[in-house]
Design an enzyme around this catalytic site. Sequence first.
Site, PDB file in Angstrom:
ATOM      1  NE  ARG A  44      -4.185  -1.882   1.811  1.00  0.00           N
ATOM      2  CZ  ARG A  44      -4.195  -3.196   1.759  1.00  0.00           C
ATOM      3  NH1 ARG A  44      -3.096  -3.871   2.034  1.00  0.00           N
ATOM      4  NH2 ARG A  44      -5.288  -3.872   1.417  1.00  0.00           N
TER       5      ARG A  44
ATOM      6  CG  HIS B 256      -2.094 -13.310   4.812  1.00  0.00           C
ATOM      7  ND1 HIS B 256      -1.726 -11.995   4.998  1.00  0.00           N
ATOM      8  CD2 HIS B 256      -3.328 -13.424   5.359  1.00  0.00           C
ATOM      9  CE1 HIS B 256      -2.699 -11.347   5.623  1.00  0.00           C
ATOM     10  NE2 HIS B 256      -3.676 -12.193   5.849  1.00  0.00           N
TER      11      HIS B 256
ATOM     12  CB  CYS C 269      -1.726 -31.216  -7.110  1.00  0.00           C
ATOM     13  SG  CYS C 269      -2.981 -31.717  -8.311  1.00  0.00           S
TER      14      CYS C 269
ATOM     15  CB  CYS D 254      -3.721 -35.721  -6.501  1.00  0.00           C
ATOM     16  SG  CYS D 254      -2.082 -35.062  -6.901  1.00  0.00           S
TER      17      CYS D 254
ATOM     18  CB  CYS E 112      -0.152 -32.270 -10.498  1.00  0.00           C
ATOM     19  SG  CYS E 112       0.243 -33.600  -9.341  1.00  0.00           S
TER      20      CYS E 112
ATOM     21  CB  CYS F 211      -3.423 -36.033 -11.021  1.00  0.00           C
ATOM     22  SG  CYS F 211      -3.546 -34.358 -10.334  1.00  0.00           S
TER      23      CYS F 211
END
Length: 248
Positions: A40, A129, A137, A140, A159, A162
Site C-alpha cells: 500500500r 497468509h 496440486c 490430488c 502436477c 495427475c
Amino acid sequence: MSTETDDQIARLKEIIADSNKIVFFGGAGVSTESGIPDFRSKDGLYNQHDVRFDDYSPEYLLSDNCLFDEPKVFFEYYRQKLDARKCEPNPAHKKLVEWEKDGKLLGVITQNIDGLHQKAGSKNVVELHGTTQKCHCVACGAEYDGDYIFEHERAVPRCEKCNDMVRPDVVLYGEELPEDAWMQAEKWIAEADCLIVCGTSLAVYPAAALPRRFDGKYIVVINRDTTDFDNVADLVIHDSAGKILSQI
C-alpha cells in the site's frame, strides 16, 4: 538521530528487558528493507503499473477468482511480482532470531508470504497468509517446493502425478485463513506480556483483528506511517523495522 528517537530506543530497550513472552506481529513493512515491496505504500505492489496488468486490480490478480478463472494471468503476475527467492533477511528478521534463542520471544505472527523469517533462522513462525515457499496440486494434493511454480515451463504449472493445476500455498483474496495458524496466533497473543506490532498498516482483516485481542503489559508499534493502533500503544515509533530493531 533525533533526541526523540534516542528516547524511544531507550524506552524500547527497557520494555524488551522487562518482557519474557514477546510476540511479534509483522506485516509487509518488515520485508521492504529486503527489497520486497509492500502493498500500500507509494512504491508498493498496489502502485506498480505494468501494461500487462493495468486492466486488473491487484486484489483480483491475487484472488481465488483469478487463479481459477484466468490462471495464465494469475501465474504471470505471481511469477513477476512475488518471487522473493533471491531476497535476504534484514536486521529486523535477524533480531527476532536472537530474541528467540534468548528465550524471550514466544513467536512471530506474520502476514508476509516470503519465508524470510525462516530463512533468517526463526523456528516459531505462524504465516497467516501462507507462503510462496510451498505449493500443491489442487486435485490430488501432491506437495511441491515453491520453486516448482516459478521454474515450471508451462504458463499454468501442472502436477506430475495427475496433470491438474499446482497452486501456491498462499491465502488468496476470497479464501479463509488457515484455522491452525489462526489458533496458534491467538494462543501466543493470549500468553504474551509484550506485543510488538511492526511494519503493518493493520488494514487487512481478519488478520488485523488479532492484535486487538492482546491483554498483556506492553504494546509497541513500529511502523513508518500512523496506524489505528497508535492510540492504544505504550510506545509508538514511526520508522523502519530494520533501522529500529538493529539498535536494540
